[in-house]
Every structure is written in C-alpha cells, then in structure tokens.
Design a protein around this motif. Structure first.
Motif, PDB file in Angstrom:
ATOM      1  N   SER A  89     -30.654 -31.841  -2.882  1.00  0.00           N
ATOM      2  CA  SER A  89     -31.899 -31.868  -3.620  1.00  0.00           C
ATOM      3  C   SER A  89     -32.884 -32.786  -2.917  1.00  0.00           C
ATOM      4  N   GLU A 140     -31.054 -38.383  -8.399  1.00  0.00           N
ATOM      5  CA  GLU A 140     -31.798 -38.157  -9.622  1.00  0.00           C
ATOM      6  C   GLU A 140     -31.448 -36.786 -10.182  1.00  0.00           C
ATOM      7  N   SER A 195     -32.564 -33.520 -11.593  1.00  0.00           N
ATOM      8  CA  SER A 195     -33.852 -32.901 -11.323  1.00  0.00           C
ATOM      9  C   SER A 195     -33.906 -31.546 -11.976  1.00  0.00           C
ATOM     10  N   GLY A 196     -35.138 -31.055 -12.105  1.00  0.00           N
ATOM     11  CA  GLY A 196     -35.316 -29.712 -12.608  1.00  0.00           C
ATOM     12  C   GLY A 196     -34.556 -28.716 -11.756  1.00  0.00           C
ATOM     13  N   LYS A 197     -34.467 -29.037 -10.477  1.00  0.00           N
ATOM     14  CA  LYS A 197     -33.796 -28.121  -9.554  1.00  0.00           C
ATOM     15  C   LYS A 197     -32.302 -28.024  -9.859  1.00  0.00           C
ATOM     16  N   GLY A 229     -38.125 -36.136 -19.628  1.00  0.00           N
ATOM     17  CA  GLY A 229     -38.718 -35.826 -18.326  1.00  0.00           C
ATOM     18  C   GLY A 229     -38.417 -34.427 -17.836  1.00  0.00           C
ATOM     19  N   CYS A 230     -38.562 -34.256 -16.536  1.00  0.00           N
ATOM     20  CA  CYS A 230     -38.408 -32.958 -15.888  1.00  0.00           C
ATOM     21  C   CYS A 230     -37.065 -32.270 -16.199  1.00  0.00           C
ATOM     22  N   SER A 260     -36.548 -28.593 -17.859  1.00  0.00           N
ATOM     23  CA  SER A 260     -35.817 -27.535 -17.184  1.00  0.00           C
ATOM     24  C   SER A 260     -34.653 -27.017 -18.039  1.00  0.00           C
ATOM     25  N   LEU A 266     -34.617 -26.761 -21.221  1.00  0.00           N
ATOM     26  CA  LEU A 266     -35.149 -25.952 -22.315  1.00  0.00           C
ATOM     27  C   LEU A 266     -35.709 -24.625 -21.832  1.00  0.00           C
ATOM     28  N   SER A 267     -36.095 -24.617 -20.571  1.00  0.00           N
ATOM     29  CA  SER A 267     -36.770 -23.459 -20.020  1.00  0.00           C
ATOM     30  C   SER A 267     -35.891 -22.211 -20.138  1.00  0.00           C
ATOM     31  N   ARG A 275     -38.897 -17.288 -18.556  1.00  0.00           N
ATOM     32  CA  ARG A 275     -39.511 -18.417 -17.850  1.00  0.00           C
ATOM     33  C   ARG A 275     -40.667 -17.947 -16.978  1.00  0.00           C
ATOM     34  N   ARG A 302     -40.113 -20.336 -13.007  1.00  0.00           N
ATOM     35  CA  ARG A 302     -38.829 -20.025 -12.386  1.00  0.00           C
ATOM     36  C   ARG A 302     -38.346 -18.609 -12.689  1.00  0.00           C
ATOM     37  N   GLN A 314     -37.313 -24.598  -6.155  1.00  0.00           N
ATOM     38  CA  GLN A 314     -38.097 -25.823  -5.943  1.00  0.00           C
ATOM     39  C   GLN A 314     -37.633 -26.896  -6.927  1.00  0.00           C
ATOM     40  N   GLU A 315     -37.625 -28.160  -6.454  1.00  0.00           N
ATOM     41  CA  GLU A 315     -37.262 -29.240  -7.383  1.00  0.00           C
ATOM     42  C   GLU A 315     -38.313 -29.377  -8.486  1.00  0.00           C
ATOM     43  N   HIS A 316     -39.538 -29.482  -8.044  1.00  0.00           N
ATOM     44  CA  HIS A 316     -40.629 -29.738  -8.981  1.00  0.00           C
ATOM     45  C   HIS A 316     -41.794 -28.807  -8.665  1.00  0.00           C
ATOM     46  N   ASN A 337     -41.803 -17.685 -22.640  1.00  0.00           N
ATOM     47  CA  ASN A 337     -42.111 -18.977 -23.251  1.00  0.00           C
ATOM     48  C   ASN A 337     -43.538 -19.440 -23.013  1.00  0.00           C
ATOM     49  N   GLU A 355     -38.786 -44.655 -20.484  1.00  0.00           N
ATOM     50  CA  GLU A 355     -38.874 -43.296 -21.023  1.00  0.00           C
ATOM     51  C   GLU A 355     -38.549 -43.268 -22.508  1.00  0.00           C
ATOM     52  N   GLU A 404     -43.518 -38.495 -15.044  1.00  0.00           N
ATOM     53  CA  GLU A 404     -42.166 -38.516 -14.491  1.00  0.00           C
ATOM     54  C   GLU A 404     -41.846 -39.693 -13.582  1.00  0.00           C
ATOM     55  N   SER A 428     -29.253 -43.339 -11.904  1.00  0.00           N
ATOM     56  CA  SER A 428     -30.247 -42.808 -10.976  1.00  0.00           C
ATOM     57  C   SER A 428     -31.286 -43.866 -10.607  1.00  0.00           C
TER      58      SER A 428
END
Lengths: 279, 112, 288
Positions: free
Chosen positions: A58, A144, A146-148, A178-179, A183, A185-186, B19, B22, B47-49, B71, C39, C143, C175
């Motif tokens: 990542s 971390e 991450s969303g990925k 956060g991110c 992700s 929930l997406s 989505r 993504r 992609q990460e972000h 969504n 956070e 973030e 992290s």
C-alpha cells in the motif's frame, strides 16, 4: 447477496463479538470480512485456517541508493515529514516517517531516489470453524489501515461470496471515522451500529453516524451492556428515534459475554433476533 | 443525453454497482445515437485514496450528462460533478442496468 | 516527564486510566493531561473545566491561482495522493486528500499553487480542577491525524515547563498516529484487559513500543474479568505490570456517567496510587 457492515466508532463496545456471533449463526451462508485490521481480533473467535496468504502493498516509500547519492541534502530540505535523516554522515529514509509523497525523488538531480511499493502487511482467505469463509488481514507496525486495504479485503470477500453463491457478507468495520470506515461502508446494504450506554459510546455513535448518513445506507443499532446506565441508554434511544435508526436490540450487561470471549467462543444466544431482523 | 451507469460487468445485462469511485465499470449509454461505450475502472478501484474524484474526472472526460449509481458519490467527487453540472441519481445499487434505466425514465429514481 | 498512555485496541480503558491518573497526580503536583486521540477525543467527557484557550489548527494546502496558471498539468502529475485534478480548464484541490507535502506548490514554475492555511481541527486548553487539560480534535472527514497530533504536542511543549507531569492519552492501534503520539515519550503505559483480545492486542502494542525503543509498563484494566494469560505473558517477556485495576460493575457505571472512579471506589484508588507512585519514581529518577 446482502452486505452488512458492523461499526462502532469507539472500541470495546463488543463490535467484534457481535459480528462473530452473527457469523456463527449464518454459518456456511456467509462470508465474513474483517476490516478492523488495526485490531484484527475476529480470528481469535472464528479460528480461521489461514489457508491462503498474500502480501499486501500500500502506497510507496522513498529509497535512497547509497551508491548514487552524493549527499547533497536537497531531498532532506524539501521533505516536510522529517523522513530523510543523516545517519553516520549519509542521508537515509526513516521508513516510519515517510509518507510517500515523492517530492524527494523529484528534486534529486542524480536520480538516486526511487519510490518503491510499501509492504503494508498480508491478507488471508480462510475457512472458519463455523463453516463460513473469512477474509482478513494483518498490518505491519506503523502501517496504516487504508481505504485500499479495506477495499481489497472486501473485494476478495465479494469474489468468494459470488463464486460460492453466499447470501450474506458480514463486514467487521474499521474503527474511527476516517478513510477506512468510509471504505468499509462503501457498497453496503445495511450498517449495524454497536454502542454502549456510556458518554463516550453515545458521543462516538453520533460521530460515526454522520459518516453513515453520507452514504444513505439504512442503519440499525445494538445497544450493548444496555443496563449499565439507564439514563444514557435513554439518550441513545432518543437519538435513534430522532435519526430513524432501527433499534435492533438491547443486550444487557452479562458476564457470559466476556466469558465466551475468554474461552474463544461466540455469544450466539443473544443475537439470533438481530440477525433475523437485519436479513 | 449521455447517461453513465456504475456496473459490475461490462455489459447492458450487468447488475449495477452501488459504489461510485470504486465501481468496476462505467457503462455510458448515448440516448441520441443509441451507442453504448464501456469504461474499465478497475485501475481506480485499487487506488489508496481519492478514487471518487478520479472517477468524477473520468465522467467529465466522457462528457456524461447524467449519472445513475447506488450510494452516491462522496464529497470530493460531488465537488467535481457540481462543477460539471452533472445530474446524479442514486438508489439503483440493487438493480440491473436495464431496470435502472427504466426507473430513470419513469422518474422513480432519487435525485442526489 | 512525558508519559504516553496507549493500547493495542480501543475500549481497554485508556481514557479511564488517563483521566483518573492525571487528576490523582494533580492532587500533589502540576499535571497536564493531553488527549491525542484526535479522531475520537473522549477525555473531555470526564473533565469539566474552564476553557482557557481555543485555537484553530491549520494545515497547509495549495490554492489555485487561475491568473498565472497555464494548465500544464504538472502539479496533478506531481501529487501522489490524487488531491489535485485538472477538469475543464480548472485545477481542483481536494483538501482532505492533501498531505501538505508542498511538492505541487514548490515544483510549479509559475507559482500558481501557493500554500495557504486551512482549518483541520481545534485545540482546546482547559483548567479542570487541579489539572490542566489540552485536547486536539480533528474535523470529521479530515484524515491527517498525525499533523494535528504533532501540533498539539508542540503546543504542550511551549506552554508547560519540565516540572509539569505530562500525560498523553494516545490513539489506539499501531499505525502512524500512535507512533507520532508516543515517539517522544519518556515512558509508555500500555493498557490492556485480561482477555484473549486484550492479550493479542497487547502483543502488538509491545512490538510497536519496542521498535520505538521506549521504556514501558503494563496496566491491566478490569482485572478479574478474564484469565491470567496477560500476567503470564508479561512475566515471560519481563514486562513490569505496574497496576491491576479491579473489574467492578460499579466502576463501569461511574465511567458510563462520565465520573472519575478513584474518587468513589477505594480499591480502584489503591491501584491508581500504585501506578502514580511508579510514575513519580521515574519522574524523580529522570530529574536527578
């Protein structure tokens, strides 16, 4: 296939225990996805077999080639994360501080810096002792969530669910707001919020629900340890009514809950009702 | 009108993907010419972000007028799409593309 | 002396220990509690006080100057975080994706992306009875927790002298935010609970703390609720257990109401006192 995501905002509310209980009830019909990779504990309850393992990369990380580098220090000057440090007279990258922005690489006139993929951890596809499939991950220190990564484990979970014709995917969501939780929930059909009647529990429930709202996903809530504080419990119930969140169940404070966890078992007796309501 | 659908597979028979950023594919249906074009989005999925805004950029590049998805895009992507005056309909995440198109024509989809 | 209070997972009692220990220490010496769990900052629920100071905390993000830009697109190429997009003759900036690395701004030969401050969160400084209390709070959707943690620590360095006992309530996990929170602590207290989850997450926290080369001790919260595996692990690993906070439903009830537990339950106070003595002994050792 339905996708249920369990989130809590705050830690220690019983989110993982409840997710595992849902999984143990759904048995073969479900795929469990553990997105709580910061504190991935579900494997302690579901005992997956770690059948398939893959490294997970990542982001990127700067690397200075010591043979090419002439120690000009230009990279250290532009780095905003103090990630390029002098060690025995040579510039090296502090991997824990590097954010992977690549600015150093771009200012190096000798091309001594390369950006390499960062090994962040590993993910696994397993079978659990309840017959369900499970996709989970383990992060390295300093890596971390991450969303990925969340998107990756969810994608693998989905692929298994589709290939094996599963009717349900249960996601143990990431903590925080956060991110990663975004992700988690997406793409979900239902968000199950697990909270406890403490001021912190209520506070974090409200914060995390802000995120859920943005996704316009239907939500339900389980109040764990409900009898701990009737006053705060009433406040939570009022909040649920106000926001039209389904109050799935209140679970009383019960020693068996912890005892089950200590014995690495799930707490199925309390959760057959929520599962029915949710699916 | 050029209508974009977020889909799981590269075909009109596909199910919708809920989505936005993504999504696996984007299927663009041009009502005037009847032409269907497919955009493979599987790169952005990894992609990460920032998958959302990147996707919004793709929509802009494809010249899309209407987006039908599940969504709904996140804040960042919304900012881009607002810039482009793209109209977004949500709530089609559980439908097939054909059903989603019909629902759009019938006016039963929710405007974002 | 800087003491970081951390844990591998959330919900083990980090905030309970932080707030109770800080207030207890405050009875005998000048103490500041700093909530770095930006956070999900929760310490303030237990410490009512008078607000002394509130500051907006900013991060630097690029702002597009349309007049000088030629839309060459180099900035978009230079951003590794997808925080910039070129759309229809405009450069769009996504602040919550930006890591403030300055690459786009400083590598733009036309100077079309000057960095400007934008609010990312708030820092509040309270007087709460006999202690002072500083809290960083990240805006929802933001973030970059690490930057706010660093700024909050800097504020504490500037406003408190070396004689003050500084307790840092750290975010959970292993992290980057955790590392930022504990990397310049003199001593780390790892809070856990005597369950399989607690043990598993403790081993991760121990690994992190060791990588950072920090001295640390363990506090077992809700002691008596589970089994003895955590104690056995600490013995095996030669980790000092500096406190065992008893598992009491009354304590959970007081916590739920946002009350300080040591003021009401003597057996709880005994353990807090033990931990405080341990910390103070280190403080005096460090001062000499």
């Amino acid at each position: 296939m339905k996708e249920i995501v369990v989130i809590s905002g705050k830690g220690g509310t019983g989110k993982t225990s409840i997710t595992a209980a849902l999984a143990s009830l759904a048995k073969e019909s479900c795929v469990v996805v553990d997105c709580d990779v910061d504190a991935a504990d579900m494997h302690l309850l579901l005992q997956p077999d770690f059948d398939h393992k893959e490294d997970f990369y990542s982001g990127v990380l700067a690397h200075i080639d010591p043979d090419t580098c002439r120690n000009c220090g230009r990279c250290a000057k532009v780095c905003r994360f103090d990630a390029i440090v002098l060690q025995n007279g040579r510039y090296v990258v502090d991997e824990l501080s590097c954010e992977g922005c690549g600015y150093c690489e771009k200012v190096c006139r000798l091309n001594a810096i390369s950006m390499n993929e960062r090994l962040a951890g590993a993910w696994f596809a397993s079978s659990t002792k309840y017959g369900s499939d499970m996709v989970h991950a383990k992060l390295g220190i300093g890596a971390e969530n991450s969303g990925k990564l969340v998107a990756k484990v969810k994608k693998e979970g989905k692929a298994i669910a589709l290939a094996k014709n599963k009717s349900l995917m249960i996601v143990d969501g990431s903590p925080g707001i956060g991110c990663p939780v975004v992700s988690s929930l997406s793409g979900a059909n239902f968000a199950l919020l697990v909270t406890e009647p403490t001021l912190s529990g209520l506070h974090d429930l409200k914060r995390v629900y802000e995120v859920v709202k943005k996704f316009r996903i239907k939500a339900g809530c389980i109040i764990n340890k409900a009898d701990l504080n009737p006053e705060v419990c009433a406040q939570i119930e009022a909040f649920l009514r106000e926001e039209s969140i389904l109050h799935v169940k209140s679970i009383p404070y019960n020693k068996a809950f912890t005892q089950a966890m200590v014995e690495a078992k799930t707490i199925t007796e309390y959760s057959d009702e929520p599962l029915k309501k949710v699916t | 009108m050029k209508i974009a659908f977020t889909t799981k597979d590269p075909a009109w028979e596909s199910m919708m993907e809920a989505r936005f950023g993504r999504t696996y594919y984007v299927l663009v249906f041009d009502e005037q010419s009847g032409q269907i074009t497919i955009h493979d989005n599987r790169d952005i999925v990894n992609q990460e972000h920032g998958a959302g805004p990147k996707m919004a950029k793709v929509m802009a590049d494809l010249g899309v007028d209407v987006i039908i998805t599940g969504n709904g895009p996140g804040e960042n992507a919304r900012a881009v799409l607002a810039q482009m005056n793209t109209v977004i309909y949500v709530g089609a995440g559980e439908m097939s593309v054909a059903e989603a198109y019909k629902a759009y024509q019938d006016g039963t989809l929710e405007k974002f | 002396m800087k003491i970081a209070i951390a844990s591998g997972k959330g919900g083990t009692g980090k905030t309970t220990l932080s707030t109770n220990l800080a207030t207890f220490l405050g009875e005998s010496q000048s103490t500041v509690l700093v909530d770095l769990d930006v956070e999900e900052p929760n310490s303030n629920l237990f410490l009512q006080g008078e607000l002394l100071r509130k500051e907006d905390k900013m991060k630097m993000i690029p702002h597009w100057d349309s007049t000088s830009c030629t839309l060459c697109g180099e900035c978009v190429e230079n951003c590794n975080f997808n925080a910039l997009l070129c759309i229809a003759n405009e450069i769009l900036v996504f602040p919550n994706l930006c890591h403030s690395c300055y690459a786009c701004s400083e590598l733009c030969s036309l100077g079309s992306l000057p960095m400007e401050p934008q609010k990312m969160g708030e820092l509040s400084h309270f007087l709460a009875g006999n202690i002072e209390f500083v809290e960083g709070r990240l805006n929802i959707g933001e973030e970059q927790a690490v930057s706010l943690i660093a700024q909050t620590k800097k504020y504490v360095d500037q406003h408190f002298d070396d004689e003050t006992m500084k307790l840092f309530d750290s975010p959970p996990g292993t992290s980057c935010p955790v590392i930022e929170a504990i990397k310049d602590a003199d001593f780390v207290i790892l809070v856990t609970e005597p369950t399989p989850f607690g043990l598993h997450d403790l081993t991760l926290a121990v690994e992190t703390t060791r990588i950072l080369g920090k001295e640390f001790g363990v506090v077992i919260n809700r002691y008596g609720m589970g089994n003895e595996d955590v104690v056995a692990y600490c013995q095996r690993e030669n980790i000092p257990v500096i406190g065992k906070i008893p598992h009491l439903i009354e304590a959970a009830k007081l916590y739920s109401a946002g009350k300080l537990i040591y003021k009401e339950i003597p057996s709880f106070k005994d353990e807090i006192e033990k931990i405080a003595l341990h910390v103070k002994a280190r403080f005096q050792g460090a001062a000499q």
